[in-house]
Design a protein around this motif. Structure first.
Motif, PDB file in Angstrom:
ATOM      1  N   PRO A 293      10.043  -4.676   0.643  1.00 36.70           N
ATOM      2  CA  PRO A 293       9.986  -5.365  -0.683  1.00 36.70           C
ATOM      3  C   PRO A 293       8.772  -6.153  -1.027  1.00 36.70           C
ATOM      4  CG  PRO A 293      11.272  -6.530   0.942  1.00 36.70           C
ATOM      5  CD  PRO A 293      10.788  -5.303   1.519  1.00 36.70           C
ATOM      6  N   ASN A 294       7.866  -6.317  -0.065  1.00 39.80           N
ATOM      7  CA  ASN A 294       6.655  -6.923  -0.377  1.00 39.80           C
ATOM      8  C   ASN A 294       5.548  -6.131  -0.458  1.00 39.80           C
ATOM      9  OD1 ASN A 294       8.211  -9.105  -0.413  1.00 39.80           O
ATOM     10  ND2 ASN A 294       7.587 -10.237   1.410  1.00 39.80           N
ATOM     11  N   SER A 295       5.449  -4.724  -0.339  1.00 40.72           N
ATOM     12  CA  SER A 295       4.378  -4.044  -0.375  1.00 40.72           C
ATOM     13  C   SER A 295       3.333  -4.155   0.642  1.00 40.72           C
ATOM     14  CB  SER A 295       3.603  -4.199  -1.495  1.00 40.72           C
ATOM     15  OG  SER A 295       4.614  -3.586  -2.739  1.00 40.72           O
ATOM     16  N   ALA A 296       3.937  -4.645   1.984  1.00 40.12           N
ATOM     17  CA  ALA A 296       3.131  -4.937   3.194  1.00 40.12           C
ATOM     18  C   ALA A 296       2.455  -3.666   3.680  1.00 40.12           C
ATOM     19  CB  ALA A 296       3.780  -5.694   4.300  1.00 40.12           C
ATOM     20  N   LEU A 297       3.330  -2.484   3.459  1.00 36.77           N
ATOM     21  CA  LEU A 297       2.956  -1.336   3.876  1.00 36.77           C
ATOM     22  C   LEU A 297       2.235  -0.542   3.063  1.00 36.77           C
ATOM     23  CD1 LEU A 297       5.895  -0.271   6.286  1.00 36.77           C
ATOM     24  CD2 LEU A 297       3.523  -0.895   7.159  1.00 36.77           C
ATOM     25  N   ARG A 298       1.251   0.367   3.165  1.00 39.48           N
ATOM     26  CA  ARG A 298       0.648   1.383   2.497  1.00 39.48           C
ATOM     27  C   ARG A 298       0.168   2.710   3.270  1.00 39.48           C
ATOM     28  NH1 ARG A 298      -5.078   1.000   1.381  1.00 39.48           N
ATOM     29  NH2 ARG A 298      -5.870  -0.669   2.703  1.00 39.48           N
ATOM     30  N   LEU A 299      -0.045   3.867   2.243  1.00 43.02           N
ATOM     31  CA  LEU A 299      -0.416   4.893   3.113  1.00 43.02           C
ATOM     32  C   LEU A 299      -1.849   5.283   2.505  1.00 43.02           C
ATOM     33  CD1 LEU A 299       2.839   7.361   3.033  1.00 43.02           C
ATOM     34  CD2 LEU A 299       1.439   6.337   4.873  1.00 43.02           C
ATOM     35  N   VAL A 300      -2.640   5.898   3.372  1.00 42.60           N
ATOM     36  CA  VAL A 300      -4.051   6.139   3.097  1.00 42.60           C
ATOM     37  C   VAL A 300      -4.245   7.657   3.646  1.00 42.60           C
ATOM     38  CG1 VAL A 300      -6.402   5.893   3.219  1.00 42.60           C
ATOM     39  CG2 VAL A 300      -4.733   3.667   2.947  1.00 42.60           C
ATOM     40  N   LYS A 301      -4.590   8.624   2.765  1.00 46.09           N
ATOM     41  CA  LYS A 301      -5.052  10.172   3.125  1.00 46.09           C
ATOM     42  C   LYS A 301      -6.333   9.879   3.692  1.00 46.09           C
ATOM     43  CE  LYS A 301      -1.947  11.879  -0.093  1.00 46.09           C
ATOM     44  NZ  LYS A 301      -1.646  12.809  -0.937  1.00 46.09           N
TER      45      LYS A 301
ATOM     46  N   MET B 127      -3.452  11.251   7.445  1.00 47.14           N
ATOM     47  CA  MET B 127      -2.669  10.136   6.670  1.00 47.14           C
ATOM     48  C   MET B 127      -2.529   9.035   7.810  1.00 47.14           C
ATOM     49  SD  MET B 127       1.255  10.049   4.998  1.00 47.14           S
ATOM     50  CE  MET B 127       0.661  11.344   3.913  1.00 47.14           C
ATOM     51  N   LYS B 128      -2.763   7.853   7.081  1.00 47.38           N
ATOM     52  CA  LYS B 128      -2.784   6.380   8.006  1.00 47.38           C
ATOM     53  C   LYS B 128      -1.582   5.588   7.430  1.00 47.38           C
ATOM     54  CE  LYS B 128      -7.365   6.567   9.678  1.00 47.38           C
ATOM     55  NZ  LYS B 128      -8.255   5.796   9.896  1.00 47.38           N
ATOM     56  N   LEU B 129      -0.841   4.938   8.140  1.00 50.70           N
ATOM     57  CA  LEU B 129      -0.083   3.869   7.790  1.00 50.70           C
ATOM     58  C   LEU B 129      -0.532   2.558   7.936  1.00 50.70           C
ATOM     59  CD1 LEU B 129       2.992   2.931   6.553  1.00 50.70           C
ATOM     60  CD2 LEU B 129       3.704   3.163   8.900  1.00 50.70           C
ATOM     61  N   LEU B 130      -0.800   1.709   6.860  1.00 49.71           N
ATOM     62  CA  LEU B 130      -1.679   0.430   7.247  1.00 49.71           C
ATOM     63  C   LEU B 130      -0.601  -0.662   6.957  1.00 49.71           C
ATOM     64  CD1 LEU B 130      -4.937   1.422   5.556  1.00 49.71           C
ATOM     65  CD2 LEU B 130      -4.318   1.637   7.917  1.00 49.71           C
ATOM     66  N   LEU B 131      -0.680  -1.692   7.740  1.00 47.52           N
ATOM     67  CA  LEU B 131       0.101  -2.970   7.515  1.00 47.52           C
ATOM     68  C   LEU B 131      -0.940  -4.153   7.221  1.00 47.52           C
ATOM     69  CD1 LEU B 131       2.670  -4.672   7.695  1.00 47.52           C
ATOM     70  CD2 LEU B 131       1.895  -4.901  10.051  1.00 47.52           C
ATOM     71  N   ASP B 132      -0.420  -4.844   5.996  1.00 46.76           N
ATOM     72  CA  ASP B 132      -1.014  -6.186   5.660  1.00 46.76           C
ATOM     73  C   ASP B 132      -0.236  -7.100   6.189  1.00 46.76           C
ATOM     74  OD1 ASP B 132      -1.957  -8.217   4.523  1.00 46.76           O
ATOM     75  OD2 ASP B 132      -2.187  -7.626   2.185  1.00 46.76           O
ATOM     76  N   SER B 133      -0.250  -7.578   7.144  1.00 40.48           N
ATOM     77  CA  SER B 133       0.363  -8.772   7.917  1.00 40.48           C
ATOM     78  C   SER B 133       0.596  -9.792   7.276  1.00 40.48           C
ATOM     79  CB  SER B 133      -0.017  -8.815   9.290  1.00 40.48           C
ATOM     80  OG  SER B 133      -1.310  -9.384   9.479  1.00 40.48           O
ATOM     81  N   THR B 134      -0.183 -10.321   6.251  1.00 39.75           N
ATOM     82  CA  THR B 134      -0.106 -11.349   5.441  1.00 39.75           C
ATOM     83  C   THR B 134       0.761 -11.218   4.551  1.00 39.75           C
ATOM     84  OG1 THR B 134      -1.807 -10.796   3.825  1.00 39.75           O
ATOM     85  CG2 THR B 134      -2.807 -12.026   5.704  1.00 39.75           C
ATOM     86  N   ARG B 135       1.261 -10.090   4.044  1.00 40.29           N
ATOM     87  CA  ARG B 135       2.298  -9.854   2.941  1.00 40.29           C
ATOM     88  C   ARG B 135       3.681  -9.642   3.734  1.00 40.29           C
ATOM     89  NH1 ARG B 135       0.149  -8.270  -2.127  1.00 40.29           N
ATOM     90  NH2 ARG B 135       2.248  -7.463  -2.511  1.00 40.29           N
ATOM     91  N   CYS B 136       3.743  -9.471   4.818  1.00 40.17           N
ATOM     92  CA  CYS B 136       4.999  -8.991   5.840  1.00 40.17           C
ATOM     93  C   CYS B 136       5.786 -10.284   6.031  1.00 40.17           C
ATOM     94  CB  CYS B 136       4.907  -8.635   7.078  1.00 40.17           C
ATOM     95  SG  CYS B 136       6.329  -8.153   7.908  1.00 40.17           S
ATOM     96  N   GLN B 137       7.054 -10.325   5.424  1.00 39.16           N
ATOM     97  CA  GLN B 137       7.900 -11.558   5.597  1.00 39.16           C
ATOM     98  C   GLN B 137       9.083 -11.324   6.655  1.00 39.16           C
ATOM     99  OE1 GLN B 137       7.738 -14.543   3.488  1.00 39.16           O
ATOM    100  NE2 GLN B 137       5.570 -13.312   3.496  1.00 39.16           N
ATOM    101  N   GLY B 138       8.926 -10.275   7.355  1.00 36.78           N
ATOM    102  CA  GLY B 138       9.780 -10.145   8.490  1.00 36.78           C
ATOM    103  C   GLY B 138      11.329  -9.540   8.173  1.00 36.78           C
ATOM    104  N   TYR B 139      11.407  -8.995   7.156  1.00 34.65           N
ATOM    105  CA  TYR B 139      12.951  -8.496   6.740  1.00 34.65           C
ATOM    106  C   TYR B 139      13.068  -7.300   7.702  1.00 34.65           C
ATOM    107  CZ  TYR B 139      12.179 -11.130   2.383  1.00 34.65           C
ATOM    108  OH  TYR B 139      11.893 -12.046   1.375  1.00 34.65           O
ATOM    109  N   GLY B 140      12.203  -6.692   8.232  1.00 29.21           N
ATOM    110  CA  GLY B 140      12.533  -5.395   8.803  1.00 29.21           C
ATOM    111  C   GLY B 140      13.080  -4.091   8.172  1.00 29.21           C
TER     112      GLY B 140
ATOM    113  N   ALA C  50       9.002   9.888   7.052  1.00 33.42           N
ATOM    114  CA  ALA C  50       9.487   8.490   7.560  1.00 33.42           C
ATOM    115  C   ALA C  50       8.709   7.473   7.074  1.00 33.42           C
ATOM    116  CB  ALA C  50       9.522   8.696   9.026  1.00 33.42           C
ATOM    117  N   ALA C  51       7.142   7.691   6.951  1.00 32.14           N
ATOM    118  CA  ALA C  51       6.166   6.978   6.556  1.00 32.14           C
ATOM    119  C   ALA C  51       6.406   6.633   4.984  1.00 32.14           C
ATOM    120  CB  ALA C  51       4.657   7.426   6.593  1.00 32.14           C
ATOM    121  N   VAL C  52       6.415   7.544   4.196  1.00 33.80           N
ATOM    122  CA  VAL C  52       6.713   7.120   2.694  1.00 33.80           C
ATOM    123  C   VAL C  52       8.222   6.363   2.552  1.00 33.80           C
ATOM    124  CG1 VAL C  52       7.330   8.149   0.679  1.00 33.80           C
ATOM    125  CG2 VAL C  52       5.654   9.222   1.905  1.00 33.80           C
TER     126      VAL C  52
END
Length: 63
Positions: A55-63, A1-14, A46-48
């Motif tokens: 809140p911006n769906s910047a992270l997603r999981l890929v199997k 399983m991979k945790l992927l980040l779309d950095s263009t969607r991240c708004q820095g909420y943490g 933890a990944a889920v």
């Protein structure tokens, strides 16, 4: 399983880092940075939670 980040969607909420500090770091401005892409054994919950916390769906999981 991979945790992927779309950095263009991240708004820095943490919010993603709270449930998964072993998977997600925050840079000096509070933007997410994924520690490697592979989710280690036992880190799936933890990944889920990190994906659900964003809140911006910047992270997603890929199997």
């Amino acid at each position: 399983m991979k945790l992927l980040l779309d950095s263009t969607r991240c708004q820095g909420y943490g919010l993603c880092q709270e449930p998964a500090p072993e998977l997600v770091d925050l840079d000096e401005w509070g933007y997410a940075q994924v520690r490697g892409n592979e989710v280690p054994a036992g880190g799936e919950d933890a990944a889920v939670a990190a994906v659900a916390a964003c809140p911006n769906s910047a992270l997603r999981l890929v199997k």
